[in-house]
Enzyme design. Structure first.
Site, PDB file in Angstrom:
ATOM      1  N   HIS A  50       0.800  -1.232   0.000  1.00 40.77           N
ATOM      2  CA  HIS A  50       0.000   0.000   0.000  1.00 40.77           C
ATOM      3  C   HIS A  50       0.830   1.278   0.000  1.00 40.77           C
ATOM      4  CE1 HIS A  50       0.920   0.069   4.336  1.00 40.77           C
ATOM      5  NE2 HIS A  50       0.651   1.339   4.280  1.00 40.77           N
TER       6      HIS A  50
HETATM    7  C1  UD1 Z   1      -2.037   6.166   5.138  1.00 36.76           C
HETATM    8  C2  UD1 Z   1      -0.771   6.731   5.762  1.00 36.76           C
HETATM    9  C3  UD1 Z   1       0.301   5.656   5.760  1.00 36.76           C
HETATM   10  C4  UD1 Z   1      -0.184   4.388   6.435  1.00 36.76           C
HETATM   11  C5  UD1 Z   1      -1.498   3.942   5.804  1.00 36.76           C
HETATM   12  C6  UD1 Z   1      -2.055   2.789   6.580  1.00 36.76           C
HETATM   13  C7  UD1 Z   1      -0.343   9.127   5.421  1.00 36.76           C
HETATM   14  C8  UD1 Z   1       0.427  10.114   4.658  1.00 36.76           C
HETATM   15  N1  UD1 Z   1      -0.257   7.856   4.995  1.00 36.76           N
HETATM   16  O1  UD1 Z   1      -1.743   5.845   3.786  1.00 36.76           O
HETATM   17  O2  UD1 Z   1       1.427   6.118   6.482  1.00 36.76           O
HETATM   18  O3  UD1 Z   1       0.769   3.385   6.273  1.00 36.76           O
HETATM   19  O4  UD1 Z   1      -2.444   5.013   5.853  1.00 36.76           O
HETATM   20  O5  UD1 Z   1      -3.005   2.064   5.864  1.00 36.76           O
HETATM   21  O6  UD1 Z   1      -0.994   9.474   6.376  1.00 36.76           O
HETATM   22  N2  UD1 Z   1      -8.984   5.168   0.621  1.00 36.76           N
HETATM   23  C9  UD1 Z   1     -10.240   4.616   0.503  1.00 36.76           C
HETATM   24  N3  UD1 Z   1     -10.912   4.333   1.662  1.00 36.76           N
HETATM   25  C10 UD1 Z   1     -10.419   4.583   2.896  1.00 36.76           C
HETATM   26  C11 UD1 Z   1      -9.148   5.165   2.980  1.00 36.76           C
HETATM   27  C12 UD1 Z   1      -8.439   5.446   1.840  1.00 36.76           C
HETATM   28  O7  UD1 Z   1     -10.729   4.368  -0.581  1.00 36.76           O
HETATM   29  O8  UD1 Z   1     -11.098   4.292   3.901  1.00 36.76           O
HETATM   30  C13 UD1 Z   1      -8.217   5.433  -0.627  1.00 36.76           C
HETATM   31  C14 UD1 Z   1      -8.491   6.836  -1.201  1.00 36.76           C
HETATM   32  O9  UD1 Z   1      -8.469   6.733  -2.583  1.00 36.76           O
HETATM   33  C15 UD1 Z   1      -7.290   7.616  -0.723  1.00 36.76           C
HETATM   34  C16 UD1 Z   1      -6.191   6.557  -0.748  1.00 36.76           C
HETATM   35  O10 UD1 Z   1      -6.833   5.354  -0.352  1.00 36.76           O
HETATM   36  O11 UD1 Z   1      -6.996   8.708  -1.560  1.00 36.76           O
HETATM   37  C17 UD1 Z   1      -5.055   6.858   0.193  1.00 36.76           C
HETATM   38  O12 UD1 Z   1      -5.532   7.096   1.526  1.00 36.76           O
HETATM   39  P1  UD1 Z   1      -4.656   7.979   2.546  1.00 36.76           P
HETATM   40  O13 UD1 Z   1      -5.260   7.915   3.890  1.00 36.76           O
HETATM   41  O14 UD1 Z   1      -4.401   9.321   1.965  1.00 36.76           O
HETATM   42  O15 UD1 Z   1      -3.248   7.270   2.553  1.00 36.76           O
HETATM   43  P2  UD1 Z   1      -2.901   5.745   2.727  1.00 36.76           P
HETATM   44  O16 UD1 Z   1      -2.254   5.282   1.475  1.00 36.76           O
HETATM   45  O17 UD1 Z   1      -4.052   4.993   3.249  1.00 36.76           O
HETATM   46  N1  UDP Z   2      -4.085  -4.945   8.793  1.00 36.28           N
HETATM   47  C1  UDP Z   2      -5.388  -5.423   8.859  1.00 36.28           C
HETATM   48  N2  UDP Z   2      -5.978  -5.837   7.686  1.00 36.28           N
HETATM   49  C2  UDP Z   2      -5.336  -5.799   6.496  1.00 36.28           C
HETATM   50  C3  UDP Z   2      -4.007  -5.314   6.448  1.00 36.28           C
HETATM   51  C4  UDP Z   2      -3.408  -4.882   7.621  1.00 36.28           C
HETATM   52  O1  UDP Z   2      -5.993  -5.478   9.939  1.00 36.28           O
HETATM   53  O2  UDP Z   2      -5.931  -6.201   5.502  1.00 36.28           O
HETATM   54  C5  UDP Z   2      -3.441  -4.489  10.047  1.00 36.28           C
HETATM   55  C6  UDP Z   2      -2.143  -5.168  10.342  1.00 36.28           C
HETATM   56  O3  UDP Z   2      -2.374  -6.383  11.041  1.00 36.28           O
HETATM   57  C7  UDP Z   2      -1.427  -4.122  11.173  1.00 36.28           C
HETATM   58  C8  UDP Z   2      -1.920  -2.818  10.573  1.00 36.28           C
HETATM   59  O4  UDP Z   2      -3.128  -3.125   9.894  1.00 36.28           O
HETATM   60  O5  UDP Z   2      -1.834  -4.183  12.528  1.00 36.28           O
HETATM   61  C9  UDP Z   2      -0.907  -2.286   9.613  1.00 36.28           C
HETATM   62  O6  UDP Z   2      -1.484  -1.238   8.896  1.00 36.28           O
HETATM   63  P1  UDP Z   2      -1.026  -0.830   7.438  1.00 36.28           P
HETATM   64  O7  UDP Z   2      -0.290  -1.930   6.785  1.00 36.28           O
HETATM   65  O8  UDP Z   2      -2.226  -0.293   6.761  1.00 36.28           O
HETATM   66  O9  UDP Z   2      -0.088   0.441   7.722  1.00 36.28           O
HETATM   67  P2  UDP Z   2       1.407   0.662   8.239  1.00 36.28           P
HETATM   68  O10 UDP Z   2       1.660  -0.231   9.389  1.00 36.28           O
HETATM   69  O11 UDP Z   2       2.301   0.400   7.080  1.00 36.28           O
HETATM   70  O12 UDP Z   2       1.424   2.095   8.586  1.00 36.28           O
END
Ligand code: UD1
Ligand code: UDP
Length: 377
Positions: free
Chosen positions: A219
């Site tokens: 991701h």
């Molecule tokens: C964010 C965090 C990242 C973390 C990740 C965990 C920042 C800069 N990034 O990244 O550090 O590892 O969360 O998962 O804060 N979207 C949906 N539904 C949702 C959420 C997101 O469709 O409920 C889609 C949208 O298109 C959005 C994209 O995902 O634009 C990215 O979401 P965003 O929260 O901006 O960043 P993440 O990639 O999720």
């Molecule tokens: N996680 C989850 N479901 C998923 C993928 C990840 O519950 O499908 C959990 C995972 O077990 C961990 C956390 O989400 O506890 C990690 O989040 P993510 O990978 O989104 O972000 P990061 O840790 O890289 O910020």
């Protein structure tokens, strides 16, 4: 009574916050009242609400409903919303997790109002300034009254950046405190591992057997937003799956799903063994990690959980903040490079690996709460 505001927004923060809320409810409900503010950064049912239900996290008192957007816009909306809440109610401190835009917004809003900032998972560094998370972490650590480091490496990073400088003075003459608390995610994994078997049937639903499938998550923005990197990772996963006749379970982050569609990549055409599923619940993910033969991920949290469950891990990034995993040869950095990913699999698959206790004793939440209580006395 001490009033804490916990700011969460993204999936991993919601999960991490569960451990502290559980410790407050179990052992500190007479001294600490915690309110939760959800920025709304993640909002899909399976990226947010599922964790509240599954982990019995208190319902947020405030939900800003900020949603997705450009970094500046998203963070600005969060800062404005958090500031309004902090101006409205009295809080003795703001608790923040990790390195997302929600973390950054909480730190900026609280620091400007001279409210103590408690940063959990402080001191992590990738030294890659192109990562939005690296920018967020550095700012949060600088603004925090207490930096809770999960590992000795994180503690060393904080000291190297001079965060132990006694001249830094906060409101009421308080000084910054650095605390080696252990990793709160380990508290959660121990808890989830005890209950997941009774609640989930994900392995049977997917038709996979313990020790026989691989688990992958992708991701990170520099992987999802670059079609060449995304294709390179997926073609390596497909090659591994086909060569070893193993299914690869891929819970898809919504960002990745959207980027795959935009890049016109069809996983089925790469290999029918690539088994995408919607984002898993935390208990499902715990079971998937615990029973996987090997984990391949660009997630920070999933790398560590693989280690907690003694699964080798291929890190789909150019570097990691969790350097201990690589130093102990429980993980290999392969970036998005097809050949390096395949080589890493050959090197780790079936090889005995050592998993020493690098992330504390599973009691980080208690250590954090007693440090906060001491600090606010
Ligand atoms: C964010 C965090 C990242 C973390 C990740 C965990 C920042 C800069 N990034 O990244 O550090 O590892 O969360 O998962 O804060 N979207 C949906 N539904 C949702 C959420 C997101 O469709 O409920 C889609 C949208 O298109 C959005 C994209 O995902 O634009 C990215 O979401 P965003 O929260 O901006 O960043 P993440 O990639 O999720
Ligand atoms: N996680 C989850 N479901 C998923 C993928 C990840 O519950 O499908 C959990 C995972 O077990 C961990 C956390 O989400 O506890 C990690 O989040 P993510 O990978 O989104 O972000 P990061 O840790 O890289 O910020």
């Amino acid at each position: 009574m001490i009033q804490l505001l916990t700011v969460i927004g993204a999936r991993p923060q919601i999960i991490k916050a569960a451990a502290l809320s559980r410790a407050i409810a179990d052992n500190h409900s007479h001294t600490i009242e915690e309110h939760i503010l959800h920025t709304g950064q993640h909002y899909d049912e399976n990226m947010s609400q599922v964790f509240f239900d599954e982990l019995s996290i208190p319902r947020p008192r405030h939900n800003l409903g900020v949603g997705s957007g450009l970094h500046g816009q998203q963070t600005a909306r969060m800062i404005a919303g958090i500031e309004e809440v902090l101006l409205g109610d009295r809080y003795d401190g703001v608790v923040l997790y990790g390195d997302t835009n929600s973390t950054l917004a909480g730190a900026v809003a609280a620091a400007k109002l001279h409210i103590p900032v408690f940063h959990i998972e402080a001191g992590l560094r990738s030294f890659n300034m192109t990562m939005p998370e690296e920018v967020n972490r550095i700012v949060c650590d600088q603004l925090a009254n207490i930096c809770f480091a999960p590992t000795q490496t994180a503690m060393d990073n904080l000291r190297r950046e001079g965060l132990d400088d006694p001249r830094a003075t906060f409101a009421n003459g308080r000084r910054r405190h650095l605390s080696l608390s252990g990793d709160i995610m380990y508290d959660n994994s121990l808890f989830a591992a005890r209950v997941a078997d009774q609640h989930c049937t994900i392995l049977a639903e997917l038709g996979v057997k313990s020790g026989e499938y691989l688990l992958a998550t992708i991701h990170r923005d520099h992987n999802t937003d670059d079609p060449a990197r995304l294709r390179s990772i997926l073609s390596a996963l497909a090659e591994i799956a086909e060569a070893d006749h193993r299914p690869v379970v891929l819970p898809l982050h919504p960002r990745t799903k959207k980027c795959l569609a935009a890049a016109g990549v069809s996983l089925d055409s790469l290999s029918p063994l690539l088994r995408t599923i919607p984002p898993a619940s935390y208990l499902e993910m715990t079971l998937l990690e615990k029973n996987a033969r090997l984990v391949m991920t660009d997630s920070g949290g999933v790398q560590k959980e693989a280690f907690f469950f003694e699964r080798p891990c291929i890190i789909l990034r150019p570097e990691t903040e969790w350097v201990e995993i690589v130093e102990h040869e429980a993980g290999i950095i392969a970036d998005a490079d097809h050949d390096r990913i395949v080589d890493a699999y050959q090197s780790l698959n079936g090889r005995p690996v050592c998993f020493p206790p690098l992330f504390g004793n599973g009691q980080a939440a208690e250590s954090i709460l007693s440090t906060i209580l001491d600090y606010l006395q």
